[in-house]
Scaffold this active site. Sequence first.
Site, PDB file in Angstrom:
ATOM      1  N   ARG A  76       9.015  -9.853   3.211  1.00  0.00           N
ATOM      2  CA  ARG A  76      10.250 -10.116   2.481  1.00  0.00           C
ATOM      3  C   ARG A  76      11.252 -10.776   3.416  1.00  0.00           C
ATOM      4  NH1 ARG A  76      12.836  -4.783   0.695  1.00  0.00           N
ATOM      5  NH2 ARG A  76      10.911  -4.704  -0.522  1.00  0.00           N
ATOM      6  N   HIS A 121       9.451  -4.590   5.406  1.00  0.00           N
ATOM      7  CA  HIS A 121       8.925  -5.776   4.724  1.00  0.00           C
ATOM      8  C   HIS A 121       9.327  -7.039   5.482  1.00  0.00           C
ATOM      9  CE1 HIS A 121       7.262  -4.150   0.966  1.00  0.00           C
ATOM     10  NE2 HIS A 121       8.232  -3.246   1.008  1.00  0.00           N
ATOM     11  N   ASP A 128       3.926  -3.247  -0.898  1.00  0.00           N
ATOM     12  CA  ASP A 128       4.044  -2.465  -2.128  1.00  0.00           C
ATOM     13  C   ASP A 128       2.859  -2.831  -3.012  1.00  0.00           C
ATOM     14  OD1 ASP A 128       6.486  -1.528  -1.198  1.00  0.00           O
ATOM     15  OD2 ASP A 128       7.645  -3.017  -2.313  1.00  0.00           O
ATOM     16  N   GLU A 210       8.455   6.529  -2.372  1.00  0.00           N
ATOM     17  CA  GLU A 210       7.898   5.470  -3.215  1.00  0.00           C
ATOM     18  C   GLU A 210       6.377   5.512  -3.144  1.00  0.00           C
ATOM     19  OE1 GLU A 210      11.576   2.288  -2.408  1.00  0.00           O
ATOM     20  OE2 GLU A 210       9.614   1.963  -1.477  1.00  0.00           O
ATOM     21  N   HIS A 213       4.619   2.209  -1.703  1.00  0.00           N
ATOM     22  CA  HIS A 213       5.001   1.603  -0.424  1.00  0.00           C
ATOM     23  C   HIS A 213       4.167   2.163   0.723  1.00  0.00           C
ATOM     24  CE1 HIS A 213       8.033  -0.187   2.396  1.00  0.00           C
ATOM     25  NE2 HIS A 213       7.550   0.768   3.164  1.00  0.00           N
TER      26      HIS A 213
END
Length: 236
Positions: A76, A121, A128, A210, A213
């Site tokens: 990301r 990320h 994910d 999460e 993740h």
Amino acid sequence: MQVKQAPEGFVRLHDVDPSIVEEIRYATPHNFTGDPVPGYDEPMCVVTRPLADALHRAQQQVTAQGYTLKVYDCYRPQQADDRFVEWAKDVPDQRMKDEFYPGMEKSQLYSGGYIAKDSGHSRGSSVDLTLVRLPVPPQRPYTPGEPLASCAAPVGQRFPDNSVDMGTGFDCFDERAHTDASGVTGEARANRDRLRDVLTSAGLEGYENEWWHFNLPQEPFPDEYFDFPVNSAAFR
């Protein structure tokens, strides 16, 4: 305009294992902001090479069990995390609340740890993902402006994902999304356990808040946050 190049050590996941399904949500409007996220020029999974190798090992295991991995987010760009922080402060924008954070106030998302200024990320060593049964069923596209359903609603009532039931949808800001949430039982619990067991055996670690993740513990860039775009041109 010259595109910033990906550093050596990053790869496109498709080049390592093209059998892994990619549905990069932040390249689309179907995410908690309601808009494509800056930095995601293409719906493409980019990761560090060690993470790609770990995902390939996990994919070999799950395909033998009749499943495939499906990734929602990989590397990301830092500008995307910056956008998430800005969005969290823009309280009036509640367009996607009914799906992604129906039981929380938007102002709580940053302080509650659901959104972070710095993310693994952006170091290329977090992913994910979920499981999909083989053969892969079609995924219904999201239409901006369509009625939203809570990500924490039972399967069949929330947005239809072609994945197995994990108890919530992806990016669900809700306690039911916590990996070991007590309210998640039966098939959903078994699916979470399968995903966790396969990925941990491949060398990854989960995140308690999460279920989707996972991180690479021995990451190659532990102190760097990158901002090259998710773009094929970054690999030329």
